[in-house]
Design a protein around this motif. Sequence first.
Motif, mmCIF file in Angstrom:
data_model
loop_
_atom_site.group_PDB
_atom_site.id
_atom_site.type_symbol
_atom_site.label_atom_id
_atom_site.label_comp_id
_atom_site.label_asym_id
_atom_site.label_seq_id
_atom_site.Cartn_x
_atom_site.Cartn_y
_atom_site.Cartn_z
ATOM 1 N N TYR A 76 45.938 4.984 -136.126
ATOM 2 C CA TYR A 76 45.132 5.416 -136.041
ATOM 3 C C TYR A 76 44.460 4.908 -134.204
ATOM 4 N N VAL A 77 44.675 3.897 -133.485
ATOM 5 C CA VAL A 77 45.068 4.148 -132.475
ATOM 6 C C VAL A 77 45.942 3.871 -132.005
ATOM 7 N N ASP A 78 46.832 5.137 -131.441
ATOM 8 C CA ASP A 78 48.163 5.113 -131.254
ATOM 9 C C ASP A 78 48.506 5.027 -130.170
ATOM 10 N N GLY A 79 49.810 4.367 -130.118
ATOM 11 C CA GLY A 79 50.360 3.526 -128.930
ATOM 12 C C GLY A 79 50.545 2.658 -128.831
ATOM 13 N N VAL A 92 45.006 4.195 -128.107
ATOM 14 C CA VAL A 92 44.245 5.551 -127.174
ATOM 15 C C VAL A 92 43.242 5.956 -128.986
ATOM 16 N N SER A 93 42.321 5.305 -128.424
ATOM 17 C CA SER A 93 41.450 4.917 -129.804
ATOM 18 C C SER A 93 41.036 6.861 -129.802
ATOM 19 N N PRO A 94 40.504 7.148 -131.257
ATOM 20 C CA PRO A 94 40.019 8.946 -131.209
ATOM 21 C C PRO A 94 38.250 8.214 -131.582
ATOM 22 N N LEU A 95 37.864 7.099 -131.465
ATOM 23 C CA LEU A 95 36.350 7.340 -131.684
ATOM 24 C C LEU A 95 36.149 6.480 -130.309
ATOM 25 N N TYR A 96 36.995 5.465 -129.596
ATOM 26 C CA TYR A 96 36.192 5.089 -128.122
ATOM 27 C C TYR A 96 37.474 5.180 -127.212
ATOM 28 N N GLY A 97 38.671 6.102 -126.714
ATOM 29 C CA GLY A 97 38.927 6.646 -126.207
ATOM 30 C C GLY A 97 40.438 5.815 -125.849
ATOM 31 N N GLU A 120 38.301 -1.724 -135.325
ATOM 32 C CA GLU A 120 38.506 -0.967 -134.658
ATOM 33 C C GLU A 120 40.480 -0.255 -134.621
ATOM 34 N N TYR A 121 41.176 -0.936 -134.915
ATOM 35 C CA TYR A 121 42.725 -0.777 -135.027
ATOM 36 C C TYR A 121 42.824 -1.400 -136.720
#
Length: 590
Positions: free
Chosen positions: A285-288, A321-326, A459-460
């Motif tokens: 979900y949170v890339d990298g 990088v989060s799809p929701l929070y950038g 978030e993660y």
Amino acid sequence: MAEWLGNGLQNHVQQFDSAWHLTFEIAAGETCKIPVPIGAGIFCALSRTCSHSIIFIMSAIIAAVSYIFSIFAAIMARDHVPCGYGMRKFIVATLLFAAIDAAAVAGDYDIKWDISLYGTGATARSLPFWAVTGKNGIMPSTHGGLVVADADFRYGSAPGVNVYAGVKLSGSAVPAGMTDVYAAPAIRGYASSAIPGTRSSWNGAIEELYAGLGWKMLRLDLGMIDRETDYNGLSLTGGNMLWSGNARNVPGYNLQVKYFEVPGTRGIFSIKANYADYRFIDDRYVDGAMLHNKSLYFKFRLHRRVYLQLGLEQWSMWGGVSPLYGEQPHSFKDYLRVVCGMSGGSDASASDQINVLGDHRGRELIQIDWKADAFTLSFAHDIPFDDGSGMGFQNFPDGVNTLNLSFNDRDRWVTDILYEFVYTKWQSGPHHDTSTDPSRKDDEWHILGGRDNYFNNSEYRSGWTNYGRTIGLPLFVPKPVNEDGLALGVCNNRVVAHHMGIGGKFAHRIPYRFKATYSRNYGQYTQSLDLFNSSPYQLSFALEVDVPKLFRKIPLSLSVGAYGDAGELYEDNFGLTLRLTYSGEWNLHR
């Protein structure tokens, strides 16, 4: 000061980019430049021209430190570093120098290699629980074939110096009609938990790629390497509730010191510790996202036969990088916040500003060992925590309780007997704050600390998983993957379980392991799947037998595994695995 440090690190990365490079292809049309820092050049030169062990140690340390520094530099300047903050250059270049340049120094050299062919099958579409559990994520989810090639290089010298490097590659093939099976074992009603046609019937992976340097009790691991486990393959967790060997490796570095006696204590007091950083490279979900880890353990000799161990280990997921929070905070200053468990700055999410930056979890270990002449008897209480309430033992009695008897004679019919009791239902209570507790709804609002929701984070959202498998206690079941092929955390972390394991050697020659696990599964305080409303029970078993040498003159071995699932959580299933291994070893003394 922080700005100056950040600019300095960025300049360091740019200097790397202008130096000599190694270039290799990582995918069709995509190449990665691998800068070689000056420190590695010094290592190369000195190791070729000087055989003195102290010079060799110093030059190797210089090389390792320069690569670690490049990782921190890339945290500050990710856009300047190809292939993900320098991780690939770090691993590959270190492998080259550790494996090649060590050949110029006098000492003992050992190269081991093996090639294994696996065949797997089951009565259901996915494999049973124990067929895939505790195998470092290497086994496919469904029946088919698997080939694994493994090589390990070791160098050792008289003063206690050792250098090592290795690689493990795998490739699996599954029937075309099974490519939609993402999870094993399969939760009832979710046997095919992916969009058909989204996966290939052939998949290859780098399971291990590592180099390392050791000196006496000090060790530095670089790259992707399996962590050591306890209890000889019989335990649910391998002796660590947070890192059980159930999922694939994460690339990074791990600086560790094994137990050493504190001077002046006459062997009564010993310490071990580690400090590590990694980066997730799976689809999540949170890339990298990055991962920080540290631990500190104490051992006390209470009696000449009795030892007490107390330990604290912490893991922190951050950045990415989060799809929701950038893009999440990832500066060096943010790294220090993560290391120290501090709240985030103004660029962090509201939750991270209130609590701590990133997703933090850990464990507290209490273990006592009685070492008799013929055996060792151990009891351990492994306690998880996801927040401050868990660290303060508010979640008691949650944890994994292990009782293990291990005989010194390793050729007995029975060499090891293990029992584990798992309880994780309490989670510091059913209420997180006063607003959710009907008896306190009129009280002033404050946090009570309950509903710890182990291995999950808002978030993660991939939680404590890697490549869709739980990193820690495998009884915590990952959620079925969504339409993007992502497992967003675990759906079952309130568990009561009994587990037993027996190991030994049939006829004093043929190793075997028997494992059986019974569990009641209560899902979460807020259920994500209706299946857990009935608290399903589950029984899983395994019998694994190794025939170490099929022929007298040919180094060929055979391993057979029989596995079964019966209950209400997973599909009823029976499976078999066969592994044929051809191995070799080459030794040289210079």
